[in-house]
Design an enzyme around this catalytic site. Structure first.
Site, mmCIF file in Angstrom:
data_model
loop_
_atom_site.group_PDB
_atom_site.id
_atom_site.type_symbol
_atom_site.label_atom_id
_atom_site.label_comp_id
_atom_site.label_asym_id
_atom_site.label_seq_id
_atom_site.Cartn_x
_atom_site.Cartn_y
_atom_site.Cartn_z
ATOM 1 N N ARG A 47 5.329 50.364 83.120
ATOM 2 C CA ARG A 47 6.695 49.911 82.823
ATOM 3 C C ARG A 47 6.847 48.451 83.249
ATOM 4 O O ARG A 47 5.951 47.867 83.823
ATOM 5 C CB ARG A 47 7.756 50.821 83.485
ATOM 6 C CG ARG A 47 7.426 51.398 84.812
ATOM 7 C CD ARG A 47 7.738 50.635 86.069
ATOM 8 N NE ARG A 47 8.819 49.723 86.026
ATOM 9 C CZ ARG A 47 8.783 48.593 86.686
ATOM 10 N NH1 ARG A 47 7.711 48.244 87.388
ATOM 11 N NH2 ARG A 47 9.796 47.765 86.641
ATOM 12 N N GLY A 48 8.050 47.898 82.964
ATOM 13 C CA GLY A 48 8.285 46.477 83.222
ATOM 14 C C GLY A 48 7.974 45.724 81.932
ATOM 15 O O GLY A 48 6.906 45.913 81.330
ATOM 16 N N ALA A 49 8.913 44.895 81.487
ATOM 17 C CA ALA A 49 8.810 44.309 80.142
ATOM 18 C C ALA A 49 7.483 43.584 79.866
ATOM 19 O O ALA A 49 6.795 43.898 78.889
ATOM 20 C CB ALA A 49 10.015 43.405 79.891
ATOM 21 N N GLN A 185 13.011 52.298 90.934
ATOM 22 C CA GLN A 185 11.983 51.250 90.886
ATOM 23 C C GLN A 185 12.111 50.286 92.065
ATOM 24 O O GLN A 185 11.117 49.748 92.546
ATOM 25 C CB GLN A 185 12.076 50.459 89.569
ATOM 26 C CG GLN A 185 11.639 51.225 88.333
ATOM 27 C CD GLN A 185 12.792 51.935 87.655
ATOM 28 O OE1 GLN A 185 13.768 52.305 88.299
ATOM 29 N NE2 GLN A 185 12.689 52.136 86.351
ATOM 30 N N ASP A 226 14.796 42.356 80.088
ATOM 31 C CA ASP A 226 14.035 43.075 79.062
ATOM 32 C C ASP A 226 14.237 42.478 77.669
ATOM 33 O O ASP A 226 13.397 42.656 76.789
ATOM 34 C CB ASP A 226 14.407 44.557 79.061
ATOM 35 C CG ASP A 226 13.777 45.232 80.270
ATOM 36 O OD1 ASP A 226 14.343 45.107 81.374
ATOM 37 O OD2 ASP A 226 12.699 45.820 80.126
ATOM 38 N N ASN A 236 18.955 44.135 80.950
ATOM 39 C CA ASN A 236 18.049 44.414 82.087
ATOM 40 C C ASN A 236 18.431 45.781 82.642
ATOM 41 O O ASN A 236 19.399 46.413 82.176
ATOM 42 C CB ASN A 236 18.150 43.307 83.140
ATOM 43 C CG ASN A 236 17.061 43.424 84.198
ATOM 44 O OD1 ASN A 236 15.884 43.568 83.859
ATOM 45 N ND2 ASN A 236 17.421 43.414 85.463
ATOM 46 N N LYS A 237 17.699 46.223 83.631
ATOM 47 C CA LYS A 237 17.898 47.560 84.210
ATOM 48 C C LYS A 237 19.373 47.854 84.491
ATOM 49 O O LYS A 237 20.089 46.989 84.992
ATOM 50 C CB LYS A 237 17.064 47.650 85.490
ATOM 51 C CG LYS A 237 17.133 48.967 86.231
ATOM 52 C CD LYS A 237 16.814 50.175 85.385
ATOM 53 C CE LYS A 237 15.456 50.082 84.729
ATOM 54 N NZ LYS A 237 15.296 51.101 83.646
#
Ligand code: MRU
Length: 346
Positions: A47-49, A185, A226, A236-237
């Site tokens: 995960r993570g863009a 996260q 993201d 974003n998150k």
């Protein structure tokens, strides 16, 4: 590969750290097929863009290495592209791979292209970290959300990369880390990375963020992204938008750190950014234990959109973008890409 490298090519597969297992265990797994790549993305094992971009590119290279080509390769690439909807880095990287395949690149050239995307992520991270570190004060508290460190990119990280670079440059920072419900996260990954880097940090629940901004003399909020639209609207998150509102209320600078690959130059505003909604059980249970009635209705967006006007600046590998973003992002679009084309690396 180093024990903590989240992604590595291993001849006939991609080795990745299963991030769902952290921080309890560092578990390496192999993805050797498109299906395994899609599964690892959908379950947030990877995960993570920016990391999704590199992983997706290797996924296309894996399909090509298996002898898939033409329309069949395109279909496999589109499955990877659709594995998660919000982080545009995934689409950006898969599209680079498809562009190369359509220009005639064979499996070796496609692998070289995926490795170039992976390498480029590391180079852009180092540049963003240097620009971002300069913005931070010589000492004081910083607040961050989600995980934007090496695990999220495969390089130094975005927002966390800047914080760690500032710490290494001698700035005396203390980082407040939002735990980042529902998948934690911040609690599981960001604290782990800050410990490894030796940066003093304190974990807070997301609901404590506004009070922490007010009561702990926080000097800046740094987050990743993201997807960023042409006007600076930033996905974003989930929880980022609330943080930006609270930071604006308290007059605290709010910085987004993201590479050019996170900008979606086709979108005029954040209204059209697709927001992933995830399984209800992510909210109704924690660590497999029920925390709400099993049939409770749930709304579980994984991301939110922060309006561009709430951002103090956006740090990219090309420098720091200031408002008005319609102008500074248009200038960013004209920058030459760092990544060589397939024919140059194949
Ligand atoms: O759902 P995740 O863990 O993939 O979400 C990650 C984030 O929201 C990060 O802030 C973003 O990808 C930037 S990471 C460098």
């Amino acid at each position: 590969m180093s024990d903590f490298s989240p992604l590595a090519w291993d001849g006939d597969a991609v080795i990745y750290i299963d991030q769902r297992e952290l921080p309890a265990r560092v578990v390496h797994r192999r993805a050797a097929t498109t299906g395994e790549v899609v599964e690892a993305i959908a379950t947030l094992a990877v995960r993570g863009a920016p990391l999704l971009g590199a992983f997706g590119a290797y996924g296309v290279a894996l399909a090509a290495a298996d002898g898939t080509s033409g329309q069949a390769l395109r279909e496999q690439a589109l499955r990877i592209r659709a594995a998660r909807p919000t982080a545009v880095n995934l689409m950006w990287a898969v599209d680079r791979m498809l562009e190369a395949a359509e220009a005639g690149a064979g499996s070796a050239a496609l692998l070289a292209q995926a490795q170039a995307i992976h390498r480029e992520t590391r180079e852009t991270d180092a540049r963003m970290a240097a620009f971002g570190a300069e913005l931070l004060p010589a000492q004081g508290a910083i607040l961050t959300h989600c995980n934007t460190g090496p695990l999220a990119t495969g390089g130094a990280g975005t927002a966390l990369g800047a914080i760690i670079a500032a710490h290494r440059a001698g700035k005396r920072l203390h980082v407040y880390v939002d735990e980042t419900r529902p998948l934690l996260q911040g609690a599981r990954l960001t604290t782990f990375e800050l410990r490894q880097a030796g940066v003093p940090a304190t974990l807070i629940v997301d609901g404590a963020a506004a009070a922490t901004l007010r009561d702990k003399n926080v000097q800046a909020v740094l987050v990743g992204a993201d997807r960023i639209a042409r006007n600076g609207d930033t996905a974003n998150k989930i929880g980022t938008y609330g943080l930006a509102v609270a930071a604006a209320h308290h007059g605290i600078p709010f910085y987004v750190v993201a590479p050019r690959a996170t900008f979606d130059f086709t979108l005029a505003s954040g209204d059209a950014i697709p927001i992933e909604e995830r399984a209800h059980d992510e909210v109704r249970a924690l660590g497999g234990k029920a925390t709400a009635p099993a049939d409770m209705d749930v709304y579980n967006p994984a991301f939110d959109v922060t309006p561009g006007h709430l951002l103090t600046a956006i740090v990219t590998e090309y420098g720091v973008l200031q408002p008005p973003y319609l102008e500074s992002i248009a200038t960013l679009e004209l920058r030459p890409r760092l990544l060589p084309r397939a024919e140059e690396v194949g």
